[in-house]
Design a protein around this motif. Sequence first.
Motif, PDB file in Angstrom:
ATOM      1  N   GLY A  56       0.814  -1.215   0.000  1.00  0.00           N
ATOM      2  CA  GLY A  56       0.000   0.000   0.000  1.00  0.00           C
ATOM      3  C   GLY A  56       0.841   1.255   0.000  1.00  0.00           C
ATOM      4  N   ALA A  60       1.109   4.455  -2.681  1.00  0.00           N
ATOM      5  CA  ALA A  60       0.538   5.684  -2.119  1.00  0.00           C
ATOM      6  C   ALA A  60       1.129   6.961  -2.713  1.00  0.00           C
ATOM      7  CB  ALA A  60       0.687   5.688  -0.600  1.00  0.00           C
ATOM      8  N   MET A  63      -0.375   7.540  -6.136  1.00  0.00           N
ATOM      9  CA  MET A  63      -1.795   7.871  -6.026  1.00  0.00           C
ATOM     10  C   MET A  63      -1.992   9.306  -5.561  1.00  0.00           C
ATOM     11  SD  MET A  63      -3.491   4.406  -4.382  1.00  0.00           S
ATOM     12  CE  MET A  63      -5.107   5.172  -4.257  1.00  0.00           C
ATOM     13  N   SER A  72      -7.361   9.503  -3.172  1.00  0.00           N
ATOM     14  CA  SER A  72      -6.531   8.449  -2.581  1.00  0.00           C
ATOM     15  C   SER A  72      -7.147   7.943  -1.281  1.00  0.00           C
ATOM     16  CB  SER A  72      -5.112   8.971  -2.311  1.00  0.00           C
ATOM     17  OG  SER A  72      -4.458   9.312  -3.512  1.00  0.00           O
ATOM     18  N   SER A  76      -8.657   4.122  -0.731  1.00  0.00           N
ATOM     19  CA  SER A  76      -8.030   3.270   0.294  1.00  0.00           C
ATOM     20  C   SER A  76      -9.059   2.553   1.160  1.00  0.00           C
ATOM     21  CB  SER A  76      -7.101   4.108   1.186  1.00  0.00           C
ATOM     22  OG  SER A  76      -7.840   4.989   2.011  1.00  0.00           O
ATOM     23  N   VAL A 109      -1.854   2.637   2.157  1.00  0.00           N
ATOM     24  CA  VAL A 109      -2.193   3.868   1.429  1.00  0.00           C
ATOM     25  C   VAL A 109      -2.563   4.963   2.407  1.00  0.00           C
ATOM     26  CG1 VAL A 109      -3.757   4.915  -0.248  1.00  0.00           C
ATOM     27  CG2 VAL A 109      -2.954   2.566  -0.593  1.00  0.00           C
TER      28      VAL A 109
END
Length: 469
Positions: A56, A60, A63, A72, A76, A109
């Motif tokens: 993740g 991240a 994103m 984002s 998530s 994320v």
Amino acid sequence: MLAVSGVVMYMIGTGANIAFPGVLLQQLRQPGSVLKLTLEHESWIASILGLALISGILVAPFMMQRLGRRLSNMLSTLPSLAGWALMVAAKDPTALLISRSLQGFGMGVQAAAAPISIAEYSAPRHRGAFLATIAFSFATGMLIAHIFGTILFWRQAALACGSFYVLSLILISLSPETPPYLASVGKFEDCRKTFRWLRGSDDESEKELEVMLNSQKKKTIVSPEVSKIKYYMNIVMSPGFYKPTVIMMFMFVLFQISGMTVVPSYTVPMMNEVSGGHIESYTSMLMVDIVRFATAVLSCVVVNKFNRRTVLFFGIYVSVVSLLLTSILLYVRDFGYLPEKYKWIPVIPTLVYIFGKTIGILPIPWAIAGEIFPLAYRSLGSGISGMFLSLMFFVVVKTAPTSFRQIGVKGTFCLYGLCIALCGAFLYYLLPETKGKTLYEIECHFKGVKDTKGNVEEKDRMLEKVEEG
């Protein structure tokens, strides 16, 4: 508060993710359990979040840079919801591991996006309190997971815990994009509207807005075309990048080595040994949760009122002393020097340790993570430092059962106390004070720029010269 609330709900879910093995594994150990787990299964169910966090955290930065903070955050929630849904339906250990992996990916994320989003939404005078809500959310989620797991069957408890992600998705969808991100992609008018919606239009806010806009306009005008390799090499060599990154590496190592994720996952067996069996296991678990929750509420005030360094090092000092004291008392008890009626005494310094790490070591790393990276490197820096968070999460939680078996809670507490002291010594010399400063002023500190007040008129003249040139 509206803009931050969606992230807060997500972090409550994260706290539940971390703490849920503490009740899940206890229920699955009961005779007649549908799922039968080995000790290896148990350690992987507790620790696999750390490995999944890495995946993740890897995606991240891209994103957040390409899609923005808001989208984002919204995306998530989806793997986390899927993870809880799969857990409710799980019929074998493999399904539990997959569900935990999905939860971990979403957490990865969010671990990068949450502190940045909150910091970019908040005014300097309120930023500490809002960033401290991350600690409050963790503690709330842990308490809720343990309460649900105590009074409900684990499938029903999983369904209840997963509902927080639904609330998070709804609240995030009602929130705007953060002003700094809008400025960084050249949407200056949208940035002005969103900033004024969040902060109002008083003189102080307007000055901060113009400084932010002018700094981004200047970068847009003067940024030369360079190759990708040279671009990333320039980032890595920049003090504005590597100094905050090193600080955050130590902060997240401190966060994990303090037992922040180990204690919620193994609260019941840990407290059973600390109390010497004199306090019922679930009672001692809820005692830990209540102390953590009450302290997290207090930290929202403390972090906003006192300097970040003061709160952090107070928490480090209390944690180290109480961990070592608990360890000494457990050794003394094992040698037979504590009377039978006083064998529960180590519970007291253990609860003081929970207080110390929750008041300082839990909130400050997340507060600093949202403040310390310059806007241009914010997504990348949070991703790299988050890798250390993930790796340490996996290492500490995966090794905890072996550590408890080989050297006991007393030896493990002693080891954690020494590691906290070591990280604290490094941070004492590395960490600057960020309380009350704008994100632009913090950025200037690491870049070595003396004019951190952001003279708007002077910047306008500089921009005009660049345009004329």
